[in-house]
Design an enzyme around this catalytic site. Sequence first.
Site, PDB file in Angstrom:
ATOM      1  N   GLU A   1      -0.241  -2.978 -48.073  1.00  0.00           N
ATOM      2  CA  GLU A   1      -0.204  -4.165 -47.228  1.00  0.00           C
ATOM      3  C   GLU A   1       1.198  -4.440 -46.697  1.00  0.00           C
ATOM      4  O   GLU A   1       1.368  -5.194 -45.748  1.00  0.00           O
ATOM      5  CB  GLU A   1      -0.718  -5.390 -47.978  1.00  0.00           C
ATOM      6  CG  GLU A   1       0.224  -5.947 -49.023  1.00  0.00           C
ATOM      7  CD  GLU A   1      -0.264  -7.298 -49.545  1.00  0.00           C
ATOM      8  OE1 GLU A   1       0.500  -8.266 -49.398  1.00  0.00           O
ATOM      9  OE2 GLU A   1      -1.384  -7.373 -50.080  1.00  0.00           O
TER      10      GLU A   1
ATOM     11  N   GLU B   1     -21.836  -4.947 -41.027  1.00  0.00           N
ATOM     12  CA  GLU B   1     -23.100  -5.653 -40.831  1.00  0.00           C
ATOM     13  C   GLU B   1     -23.563  -5.650 -39.381  1.00  0.00           C
ATOM     14  O   GLU B   1     -24.711  -6.000 -39.093  1.00  0.00           O
ATOM     15  CB  GLU B   1     -22.962  -7.095 -41.330  1.00  0.00           C
ATOM     16  CG  GLU B   1     -22.846  -7.185 -42.848  1.00  0.00           C
ATOM     17  CD  GLU B   1     -22.611  -8.597 -43.348  1.00  0.00           C
ATOM     18  OE1 GLU B   1     -22.142  -9.436 -42.552  1.00  0.00           O
ATOM     19  OE2 GLU B   1     -22.882  -8.855 -44.524  1.00  0.00           O
TER      20      GLU B   1
END
Length: 333
Positions: A122, A91
Amino acid sequence: MTAYAALRAQLDTLTTEAFRPELAEIDRLSTLEITRLMNAEDATVPAAVAGQLETIAAAVDGIAVRMARGGRLVYAGAGTAGRMGVLDASECPPTFNTDPARVVGLIAGGPSAMVKAVEGAEDSAELAAEDLAALGIGPDDSVIGISASGRTPYAIGAVEAARARGALTVGLSCNAGSALAAAAEHGIEVVVGPELLTGSTRLKAGTAQKLVLNLISTVTMIRLGKTYGNLMVDVRASNEKLRARSRRIVALATGAPDTEIEAALTATGGEVKDAILVILGGVDGPTAARLLTASDGHLRAALAEAPTGAPTGAPTGAATGAPTDAPAAPGSR
């Protein structure tokens, strides 16, 4: 003790994983009752974030100094936490006209992990170190490891690898006393408590992460001169809505009529900040660009150097009757 038993014992100590017996029959409640419960849970998150504002501000100051030198801001996480980082990074270009390479989101397992879990990613601190090495992380960069539990190896590995390379490091967790916060120079621990659904950290923890990342990226960009007052003067007009918003921003900043706004935007290739300088500073497009370059993109500083001696106070707000006596942003150059 098996590896899974050891991990289960570790999870049992985490606030974000705690079981709430009072909600054990939530599935028997009405839809409205469940929505009220969940909304009440969400309402507690901003207060938890507020408790970490001093640490967040200190991190922002460090990040802004490094970015002003040309450094990058890198988010690193797995699962929901990684997605939050990628979202915030994605963004920044349309909002602040940043180069996509300046704010980067790394998610364990790569881009495909945005929509589909990548098994085992992860759990690898080594993978995080490889991802950072591929970016060539150095002393001018800042790396934020994100993990609700504060124990995710990928996030901790990213912070440890970044710190070894001299980068500024931030650990964002939702548990107190986390390994992630301990590994980082700035440890941000937003303790939001047990989730409505046991262990579902896409809920309050995810909301907390989003709020903190909003704070970090937005305030960093304000410090870098990406705004003028509360106007997004570096917005990238990549679609019709943003082109209309660009014109509205110039109008709010200058109070100029549409014809003057269009002429200024034409003279500056559609650059909002430059157009404002053309109007308020009484300069042409090339001069506006030169003044902004000399002031490292800070519009107030460029206005102060304009031949007309244009005022550097807050935007006029003339288009909406907004107040004109708001104070200048602290630290503006």
